[in-house]
Design a protein around this motif. Sequence first.
Motif, PDB file in Angstrom:
ATOM      1  N   ILE A 175      29.956  52.367   3.048  1.00 14.81           N
ATOM      2  CA  ILE A 175      31.141  52.789   4.075  1.00 14.81           C
ATOM      3  C   ILE A 175      30.764  53.765   5.297  1.00 14.81           C
ATOM      4  O   ILE A 175      31.407  53.605   6.277  1.00 14.81           O
ATOM      5  CB  ILE A 175      32.161  53.341   3.109  1.00 14.81           C
ATOM      6  N   VAL A 176      29.846  54.839   4.767  1.00 16.07           N
ATOM      7  CA  VAL A 176      29.448  55.635   6.040  1.00 16.07           C
ATOM      8  C   VAL A 176      27.917  55.430   6.179  1.00 16.07           C
ATOM      9  O   VAL A 176      27.030  55.322   5.592  1.00 16.07           O
ATOM     10  CB  VAL A 176      29.302  57.015   5.052  1.00 16.07           C
ATOM     11  N   ASP A 177      28.019  55.237   7.852  1.00 17.56           N
ATOM     12  CA  ASP A 177      26.593  55.012   8.436  1.00 17.56           C
ATOM     13  C   ASP A 177      25.909  56.154   8.579  1.00 17.56           C
ATOM     14  O   ASP A 177      24.604  56.285   8.732  1.00 17.56           O
ATOM     15  CB  ASP A 177      26.673  53.868   9.254  1.00 17.56           C
ATOM     16  N   ASP A 178      26.732  56.956   9.144  1.00 20.00           N
ATOM     17  CA  ASP A 178      26.364  58.331   9.774  1.00 20.00           C
ATOM     18  C   ASP A 178      27.244  59.315   9.522  1.00 20.00           C
ATOM     19  O   ASP A 178      28.338  59.445  10.411  1.00 20.00           O
ATOM     20  CB  ASP A 178      25.926  58.006  11.467  1.00 20.00           C
ATOM     21  N   ILE A 179      27.194  60.220   8.587  1.00 20.63           N
ATOM     22  CA  ILE A 179      28.272  61.177   8.267  1.00 20.63           C
ATOM     23  C   ILE A 179      28.107  62.228   9.363  1.00 20.63           C
ATOM     24  O   ILE A 179      29.371  62.715   9.568  1.00 20.63           O
ATOM     25  CB  ILE A 179      27.788  61.940   7.116  1.00 20.63           C
ATOM     26  N   LEU A 180      27.121  62.460  10.187  1.00 21.12           N
ATOM     27  CA  LEU A 180      27.448  63.511  11.217  1.00 21.12           C
ATOM     28  C   LEU A 180      28.161  62.856  12.185  1.00 21.12           C
ATOM     29  O   LEU A 180      28.800  63.903  13.031  1.00 21.12           O
ATOM     30  CB  LEU A 180      25.980  63.575  11.983  1.00 21.12           C
ATOM     31  N   SER A 181      28.374  61.770  12.441  1.00 20.19           N
ATOM     32  CA  SER A 181      29.293  61.277  13.487  1.00 20.19           C
ATOM     33  C   SER A 181      30.749  61.442  13.084  1.00 20.19           C
ATOM     34  O   SER A 181      31.617  61.401  13.843  1.00 20.19           O
ATOM     35  CB  SER A 181      29.245  59.634  13.845  1.00 20.19           C
ATOM     36  N   ARG A 182      31.315  61.825  11.928  1.00 23.72           N
ATOM     37  CA  ARG A 182      32.306  62.066  11.416  1.00 23.72           C
ATOM     38  C   ARG A 182      32.653  63.471  11.299  1.00 23.72           C
ATOM     39  O   ARG A 182      33.777  63.897  10.640  1.00 23.72           O
ATOM     40  CB  ARG A 182      32.597  61.469   9.698  1.00 23.72           C
ATOM     41  N   LEU A 183      31.712  64.601  11.728  1.00 23.47           N
ATOM     42  CA  LEU A 183      31.887  65.893  11.696  1.00 23.47           C
ATOM     43  C   LEU A 183      32.976  66.155  12.701  1.00 23.47           C
ATOM     44  O   LEU A 183      32.533  65.874  13.870  1.00 23.47           O
ATOM     45  CB  LEU A 183      30.681  66.544  11.888  1.00 23.47           C
ATOM     46  N   LEU A 184      34.002  66.881  12.523  1.00 22.30           N
ATOM     47  CA  LEU A 184      35.169  67.324  13.454  1.00 22.30           C
ATOM     48  C   LEU A 184      35.127  68.789  13.870  1.00 22.30           C
ATOM     49  O   LEU A 184      35.400  69.141  14.833  1.00 22.30           O
ATOM     50  CB  LEU A 184      36.482  67.102  12.771  1.00 22.30           C
ATOM     51  N   TYR A 185      34.711  69.616  12.801  1.00 21.95           N
ATOM     52  CA  TYR A 185      34.637  71.187  13.177  1.00 21.95           C
ATOM     53  C   TYR A 185      33.575  71.773  12.306  1.00 21.95           C
ATOM     54  O   TYR A 185      33.144  71.144  10.964  1.00 21.95           O
ATOM     55  CB  TYR A 185      35.879  71.727  12.598  1.00 21.95           C
ATOM     56  N   ARG A 186      32.877  72.709  12.790  1.00 28.47           N
ATOM     57  CA  ARG A 186      31.793  73.475  11.948  1.00 28.47           C
ATOM     58  C   ARG A 186      31.680  74.837  12.390  1.00 28.47           C
ATOM     59  O   ARG A 186      31.858  75.268  13.746  1.00 28.47           O
ATOM     60  CB  ARG A 186      30.516  72.810  12.379  1.00 28.47           C
ATOM     61  N   ASP A 187      31.657  75.775  11.509  1.00 25.94           N
ATOM     62  CA  ASP A 187      31.493  77.275  11.632  1.00 25.94           C
ATOM     63  C   ASP A 187      30.480  77.580  10.330  1.00 25.94           C
ATOM     64  O   ASP A 187      29.885  77.110   9.640  1.00 25.94           O
ATOM     65  CB  ASP A 187      32.496  78.099  11.976  1.00 25.94           C
ATOM     66  N   ALA A 188      30.430  78.836  10.357  1.00 24.93           N
ATOM     67  CA  ALA A 188      29.288  79.721   9.381  1.00 24.93           C
ATOM     68  C   ALA A 188      29.923  79.237   7.736  1.00 24.93           C
ATOM     69  O   ALA A 188      29.211  79.358   7.250  1.00 24.93           O
ATOM     70  CB  ALA A 188      29.139  80.944   9.587  1.00 24.93           C
ATOM     71  N   LEU A 189      31.228  79.079   7.835  1.00 24.70           N
ATOM     72  CA  LEU A 189      31.892  79.131   6.513  1.00 24.70           C
ATOM     73  C   LEU A 189      32.376  77.442   6.121  1.00 24.70           C
ATOM     74  O   LEU A 189      32.187  76.984   4.837  1.00 24.70           O
ATOM     75  CB  LEU A 189      32.990  79.872   6.248  1.00 24.70           C
ATOM     76  N   VAL A 190      32.744  76.683   7.138  1.00 30.36           N
ATOM     77  CA  VAL A 190      33.509  75.652   6.767  1.00 30.36           C
ATOM     78  C   VAL A 190      33.019  74.224   7.610  1.00 30.36           C
ATOM     79  O   VAL A 190      32.936  74.573   8.918  1.00 30.36           O
ATOM     80  CB  VAL A 190      34.944  75.861   7.043  1.00 30.36           C
ATOM     81  N   LEU A 191      33.077  73.341   7.211  1.00 28.24           N
ATOM     82  CA  LEU A 191      32.852  72.023   7.988  1.00 28.24           C
ATOM     83  C   LEU A 191      34.264  71.107   7.651  1.00 28.24           C
ATOM     84  O   LEU A 191      34.724  71.227   6.611  1.00 28.24           O
ATOM     85  CB  LEU A 191      31.905  71.083   7.350  1.00 28.24           C
ATOM     86  N   VAL A 192      34.614  70.603   8.498  1.00 29.11           N
ATOM     87  CA  VAL A 192      35.716  69.564   8.533  1.00 29.11           C
ATOM     88  C   VAL A 192      35.225  68.080   9.065  1.00 29.11           C
ATOM     89  O   VAL A 192      34.963  68.031  10.000  1.00 29.11           O
ATOM     90  CB  VAL A 192      37.136  69.840   9.203  1.00 29.11           C
ATOM     91  N   ILE A 193      35.486  67.077   8.010  1.00 27.80           N
ATOM     92  CA  ILE A 193      34.868  65.963   8.448  1.00 27.80           C
ATOM     93  C   ILE A 193      36.198  64.861   8.403  1.00 27.80           C
ATOM     94  O   ILE A 193      37.094  65.190   7.919  1.00 27.80           O
ATOM     95  CB  ILE A 193      33.836  65.554   7.468  1.00 27.80           C
ATOM     96  N   ASP A 194      35.955  63.922   8.986  1.00 25.35           N
ATOM     97  CA  ASP A 194      37.124  62.798   9.040  1.00 25.35           C
ATOM     98  C   ASP A 194      36.344  61.579   7.953  1.00 25.35           C
ATOM     99  O   ASP A 194      35.702  60.683   8.392  1.00 25.35           O
ATOM    100  CB  ASP A 194      36.963  61.966  10.389  1.00 25.35           C
ATOM    101  N   LYS A 195      37.118  61.775   6.640  1.00 27.60           N
ATOM    102  CA  LYS A 195      36.561  60.919   5.575  1.00 27.60           C
ATOM    103  C   LYS A 195      37.135  59.333   5.871  1.00 27.60           C
ATOM    104  O   LYS A 195      38.392  59.395   6.128  1.00 27.60           O
ATOM    105  CB  LYS A 195      37.392  61.326   4.475  1.00 27.60           C
ATOM    106  N   PRO A 196      36.443  58.655   5.538  1.00 28.95           N
ATOM    107  CA  PRO A 196      36.652  57.315   5.818  1.00 28.95           C
ATOM    108  C   PRO A 196      37.755  56.751   4.843  1.00 28.95           C
ATOM    109  O   PRO A 196      37.544  57.374   3.509  1.00 28.95           O
ATOM    110  CB  PRO A 196      35.467  56.414   6.050  1.00 28.95           C
ATOM    111  N   ALA A 197      38.403  55.640   4.795  1.00 30.52           N
ATOM    112  CA  ALA A 197      39.264  55.117   3.741  1.00 30.52           C
ATOM    113  C   ALA A 197      38.204  54.367   3.016  1.00 30.52           C
ATOM    114  O   ALA A 197      37.181  53.677   3.375  1.00 30.52           O
ATOM    115  CB  ALA A 197      40.477  54.339   4.275  1.00 30.52           C
ATOM    116  N   GLY A 198      38.633  54.518   1.670  1.00 33.23           N
ATOM    117  CA  GLY A 198      37.695  53.402   0.777  1.00 33.23           C
ATOM    118  C   GLY A 198      36.864  54.315   0.155  1.00 33.23           C
ATOM    119  O   GLY A 198      36.064  53.618  -0.605  1.00 33.23           O
TER     120      GLY A 198
END
Length: 230
Positions: free
Chosen positions: A2-25
Amino acid sequence: MIVDDILSRLLYRDALVLVIDKPAGLPVHPGPKGGETLTQHLDALRFGLPRRPEAAHRLDRDTSGCLALGRHAKALARLNALFAQGKADKTYWALVEGGPSEESGEIDLALARRSDDPRSWWMKTDPAGDPSLTRWRVMGRDPAAGRTWLALAPVTGRTHQLRVHCAAMGWPILGDTVYGSAPRQGGPGLQLHARTLALPLYPKKPAITVEAPAPGHMREGLRACGLAEG
């Protein structure tokens, strides 16, 4: 996969937290039946740290959108506290069958497990259950298809809360095979997307606010309800 490239789903990054766009399924954690999970892809998001990040909250397998990851143990503890205390603001987009006649409102229905089996995640409305509150607002309508686009803001964070609440109101989320009328196979997929996430992580700074784009499996339905872009 389902995920070919997790880096392409990165929405936000700082020293404490990452926010990604999780795919359905894609489930976040391994289940009894095995199969691909998000956890298998998180090593690619270490960005030089010795350990992979870990999810600070949960999204159902079939729900897409914003998912926060703690980059190390202290960060994860701070994020867990935000979610446990109800300080993380979440807004979901949903396409529902039918829809409310009003333009906004609240669903205040307590929820409990359907079964005493600890392996069961299915829920039901139950006056003796845990207090559960969802605020909703109509974003658009598709009268031809009999569907409504809602923004849902869960004040509490019960398992399957949005799905059970919408179904209990008579407008189940499109594609819901458990609480709605969708077939087990060949359906449109659950039309539920974690659109925005706001995290007041730093005391003297505004909340981190992240937005996930509309997923591919929902775009046609959202456009029919009036979505112009994104």
